[in-house]
Scaffold this motif. Structure first.
Motif, PDB file in Angstrom:
ATOM      1  N   GLY A   1       0.774  -1.225   0.000  1.00 35.80           N
ATOM      2  CA  GLY A   1       0.000   0.000   0.000  1.00 35.80           C
ATOM      3  C   GLY A   1       0.813   1.288   0.000  1.00 35.80           C
ATOM      4  O   GLY A   1       0.249   2.364   0.045  1.00 35.80           O
ATOM      5  N   GLN A   2       2.131   1.201  -0.045  1.00 36.96           N
ATOM      6  CA  GLN A   2       2.962   2.400  -0.055  1.00 36.96           C
ATOM      7  C   GLN A   2       3.303   2.804  -1.487  1.00 36.96           C
ATOM      8  O   GLN A   2       3.424   1.962  -2.368  1.00 36.96           O
ATOM      9  CB  GLN A   2       4.244   2.170   0.736  1.00 36.96           C
ATOM     10  N   THR A   3       3.476   4.097  -1.705  1.00 37.21           N
ATOM     11  CA  THR A   3       3.836   4.618  -3.017  1.00 37.21           C
ATOM     12  C   THR A   3       5.298   4.281  -3.309  1.00 37.21           C
ATOM     13  O   THR A   3       6.152   4.395  -2.435  1.00 37.21           O
ATOM     14  CB  THR A   3       3.624   6.137  -3.054  1.00 37.21           C
ATOM     15  N   LEU A   4       5.580   3.899  -4.540  1.00 36.89           N
ATOM     16  CA  LEU A   4       6.901   3.414  -4.924  1.00 36.89           C
ATOM     17  C   LEU A   4       8.011   4.434  -4.670  1.00 36.89           C
ATOM     18  O   LEU A   4       9.031   4.107  -4.062  1.00 36.89           O
ATOM     19  CB  LEU A   4       6.891   3.006  -6.403  1.00 36.89           C
ATOM     20  N   GLY A   5       7.840   5.667  -5.091  1.00 36.64           N
ATOM     21  CA  GLY A   5       8.892   6.673  -4.949  1.00 36.64           C
ATOM     22  C   GLY A   5       9.187   7.030  -3.498  1.00 36.64           C
ATOM     23  O   GLY A   5      10.336   7.169  -3.094  1.00 36.64           O
ATOM     24  N   ARG A   6       8.136   7.160  -2.692  1.00 35.68           N
ATOM     25  CA  ARG A   6       8.336   7.491  -1.277  1.00 35.68           C
ATOM     26  C   ARG A   6       8.992   6.332  -0.531  1.00 35.68           C
ATOM     27  O   ARG A   6       9.822   6.547   0.353  1.00 35.68           O
ATOM     28  CB  ARG A   6       7.006   7.861  -0.627  1.00 35.68           C
ATOM     29  N   LEU A   7       8.632   5.122  -0.894  1.00 28.59           N
ATOM     30  CA  LEU A   7       9.259   3.948  -0.288  1.00 28.59           C
ATOM     31  C   LEU A   7      10.730   3.864  -0.676  1.00 28.59           C
ATOM     32  O   LEU A   7      11.588   3.572   0.165  1.00 28.59           O
ATOM     33  CB  LEU A   7       8.528   2.680  -0.723  1.00 28.59           C
ATOM     34  N   ALA A   8      11.045   4.144  -1.932  1.00 28.06           N
ATOM     35  CA  ALA A   8      12.434   4.104  -2.397  1.00 28.06           C
ATOM     36  C   ALA A   8      13.283   5.149  -1.680  1.00 28.06           C
ATOM     37  O   ALA A   8      14.440   4.879  -1.330  1.00 28.06           O
ATOM     38  CB  ALA A   8      12.483   4.333  -3.910  1.00 28.06           C
ATOM     39  N   THR A   9      12.727   6.325  -1.423  1.00 28.56           N
ATOM     40  CA  THR A   9      13.449   7.370  -0.705  1.00 28.56           C
ATOM     41  C   THR A   9      13.729   6.950   0.729  1.00 28.56           C
ATOM     42  O   THR A   9      14.838   7.152   1.250  1.00 28.56           O
ATOM     43  CB  THR A   9      12.645   8.675  -0.717  1.00 28.56           C
ATOM     44  N   LYS A  10      12.750   6.356   1.376  1.00 33.24           N
ATOM     45  CA  LYS A  10      12.902   5.901   2.758  1.00 33.24           C
ATOM     46  C   LYS A  10      13.966   4.807   2.864  1.00 33.24           C
ATOM     47  O   LYS A  10      14.832   4.849   3.741  1.00 33.24           O
ATOM     48  CB  LYS A  10      11.556   5.390   3.252  1.00 33.24           C
ATOM     49  N   VAL A  11      13.927   3.845   1.947  1.00 31.29           N
ATOM     50  CA  VAL A  11      14.893   2.743   1.953  1.00 31.29           C
ATOM     51  C   VAL A  11      16.300   3.249   1.622  1.00 31.29           C
ATOM     52  O   VAL A  11      17.280   2.818   2.233  1.00 31.29           O
ATOM     53  CB  VAL A  11      14.444   1.633   0.975  1.00 31.29           C
TER      54      VAL A  11
END
Length: 69
Positions: free
Chosen positions: A22-32
């Motif tokens: 359920g998380q947005t791809l770009g925001r998840l990539a930034t967090k990781v």
């Protein structure tokens, strides 16, 4: 006051489990990416490998917005 420069003995590598459902791809990539580079730690130095290890679960259920599909 001297500048602090971390040494290999000062570093600890933690493990993080991130649920991508359920998380947005770009925001998840930034967090990781923040965890992998170690920028979330107070003793961050770009020339030292101070990053942590990340496991991503439910990656198939990540949300893509717009026309990315």
């Amino acid at each position: 006051m001297k500048t602090f420069s971390p040494k290999a003995a000062d570093l600890t590598h933690n493990w993080y489990i991130v649920d991508a459902q359920g998380q947005t791809l770009g925001r998840l990539a930034t967090k990781v990416a923040t965890y992998l580079t170690g920028k979330h730690k107070p003793g961050f130095a770009p020339h030292v490998d101070g990053g942590d290890n990340v496991i991503i679960i439910n990656a198939a259920q990540v949300v893509l917005t717009g026309r990315k599909r």
